[in-house]
Design an enzyme around this catalytic site. Sequence first.
Site, mmCIF file in Angstrom:
data_model
loop_
_atom_site.group_PDB
_atom_site.id
_atom_site.type_symbol
_atom_site.label_atom_id
_atom_site.label_comp_id
_atom_site.label_asym_id
_atom_site.label_seq_id
_atom_site.Cartn_x
_atom_site.Cartn_y
_atom_site.Cartn_z
ATOM 1 N N ASP A 199 0.853 -1.196 0.000
ATOM 2 C CA ASP A 199 0.000 0.000 0.000
ATOM 3 C C ASP A 199 0.888 1.245 0.000
ATOM 4 O O ASP A 199 1.736 1.401 0.871
ATOM 5 C CB ASP A 199 -0.872 -0.024 1.267
ATOM 6 C CG ASP A 199 -1.894 1.099 1.289
ATOM 7 O OD1 ASP A 199 -1.912 1.924 0.349
ATOM 8 O OD2 ASP A 199 -2.690 1.147 2.257
ATOM 9 N N HIS A 201 -0.449 4.277 0.180
ATOM 10 C CA HIS A 201 -1.201 5.337 0.883
ATOM 11 C C HIS A 201 -1.341 6.601 0.034
ATOM 12 O O HIS A 201 -1.430 7.703 0.578
ATOM 13 C CB HIS A 201 -0.518 5.688 2.206
ATOM 14 C CG HIS A 201 -1.322 5.274 3.400
ATOM 15 N ND1 HIS A 201 -1.447 6.070 4.510
ATOM 16 C CD2 HIS A 201 -2.031 4.157 3.654
ATOM 17 C CE1 HIS A 201 -2.207 5.456 5.407
ATOM 18 N NE2 HIS A 201 -2.559 4.304 4.922
ATOM 19 N N GLU A 225 -1.375 -0.944 -4.078
ATOM 20 C CA GLU A 225 -2.493 -0.077 -3.677
ATOM 21 C C GLU A 225 -2.145 1.404 -3.686
ATOM 22 O O GLU A 225 -1.086 1.797 -3.199
ATOM 23 C CB GLU A 225 -2.924 -0.518 -2.274
ATOM 24 C CG GLU A 225 -4.063 0.255 -1.668
ATOM 25 C CD GLU A 225 -4.523 -0.382 -0.359
ATOM 26 O OE1 GLU A 225 -4.375 -1.615 -0.183
ATOM 27 O OE2 GLU A 225 -5.028 0.364 0.504
ATOM 28 N N GLU A 251 -10.294 3.717 -1.580
ATOM 29 C CA GLU A 251 -10.684 3.937 -0.187
ATOM 30 C C GLU A 251 -10.998 5.399 0.098
ATOM 31 O O GLU A 251 -11.614 5.714 1.104
ATOM 32 C CB GLU A 251 -9.612 3.412 0.766
ATOM 33 C CG GLU A 251 -8.319 4.189 0.753
ATOM 34 C CD GLU A 251 -7.278 3.594 1.703
ATOM 35 O OE1 GLU A 251 -6.815 2.473 1.439
ATOM 36 O OE2 GLU A 251 -6.944 4.253 2.699
ATOM 37 N N HIS A 301 -12.089 -1.531 1.770
ATOM 38 C CA HIS A 301 -11.245 -0.946 2.823
ATOM 39 C C HIS A 301 -11.950 -1.149 4.163
ATOM 40 O O HIS A 301 -13.134 -0.884 4.286
ATOM 41 C CB HIS A 301 -11.123 0.550 2.507
ATOM 42 C CG HIS A 301 -10.224 1.304 3.417
ATOM 43 N ND1 HIS A 301 -10.660 2.378 4.170
ATOM 44 C CD2 HIS A 301 -8.900 1.173 3.681
ATOM 45 C CE1 HIS A 301 -9.652 2.871 4.841
ATOM 46 N NE2 HIS A 301 -8.561 2.168 4.583
HETATM 47 MG MG LIG Z 1 -4.886 1.815 1.858
#
Ligand SMILES: [Mg+2]
Length: 392
Positions: A199, A201, A225, A251, A301
């Site tokens: 991920d 972010h 991700e 998400e 998520h």
């Molecule tokens: Mg995430």
Amino acid sequence: MKITAIETHVCHARMRNWVFVKVLTDQDGLWGWGEATLEWHTRAVVGAIEDISPLLIGEDPTRVEHLWQIMYRQQFWHPPGFVRGTAISGIDLALWDILGKIHNVPCHKLWGGPVRDFVRLYSHLGGGKMEDFYQTDPSDAKRFGELAASSVADGYTAFKSMAVPETMSLEGLKPIKYAEACVRAMREAVGDGIDIMVDCHARPSPAMGLQFAKALEPYGLYFFEEPCWSESIDGIADVQRAVTTPIATGERLVSLHQFRDLLEKRACSVIQPDIIHIGGLSEARRIAALAEAHRVSMAPHNPQGPVSTAASIEFGFATPSYIICESVHQDVPWRDDIVKDGFTVEKQGRIVRPGKLPGLGIEINEAEVKKHPFQQETILRTFYKDGSAGDW
Ligand SMILES: [Mg+2]
């Protein structure tokens, strides 16, 4: 039958305040539980639920879709907008819980019955201490490998990691090599039979996200991700077209319309709507239908509280494109005191079997919730080497 009140119960759980939503009816002992947790915006969501409540008091709680339309269309301001989207979601979950209880079936049976025997869970190697990983110390690779092995020893067949460090909008080779070393260590530690997710972010720029995706492509990630901001759909699409690794995102998107744009641009292979932000289970079902039309997988998520998890699992049992559920167990040691849930988690393989309790299959212990009142969430801030603001 009528809705008589909508309550919020805030429970401070370390890095976030869980916001539980209780919709009460005029029938003795009949209520529904939802969740509307939105980190750093707890007071705003509680206020938004208070603002929406007059639309629903006195209404029939079994008209779930009708009430969703009222919440979405009336009071002028449509989502997207995370505060209102989360408030609607919390109430929507509670209405589905009530409907399941009335018919005495789990929610997935309201939606056509189970489409699978179990829902697979994945763990997160961060364990809530992700900030430690942002130091690009070469010894981190060894640590990622150890954490990966430990997750597998705990019964998981899939895990997510934060192996991509924070970077400015353009940097040289060092962070790319760092991420590659960390992912290589994890792959060597667990072999080819375990699914690894990374991920970002949404911290990298599209240019850096593309470089990370290329460097990690040989390691066969299950998905990669948020390689860049979700508002840059073209940037995500560029990354997806450049690699065979499935790209995941979503998400931070709210509502069917934002997912329509994402899917129309074929920007990703996995969508990650957050059921307690997008507009609840009602909107999740519409997004699932859209994903099905594009043959895109869903991995919602789900890092929040236990009602969010119960909703995700019920949704997973009824949704063909649902591939895996994010699971958080180790946020607070008293998690099991707060909620009684009906599903069964099997340690071997970390899979969930369907429960028999009606609705979302959970009950919240309000006395336990009161022991953990609201606290301001820790303010997490990130600045780059030159002092400019970064994305947390
Ligand atoms: Mg995430």
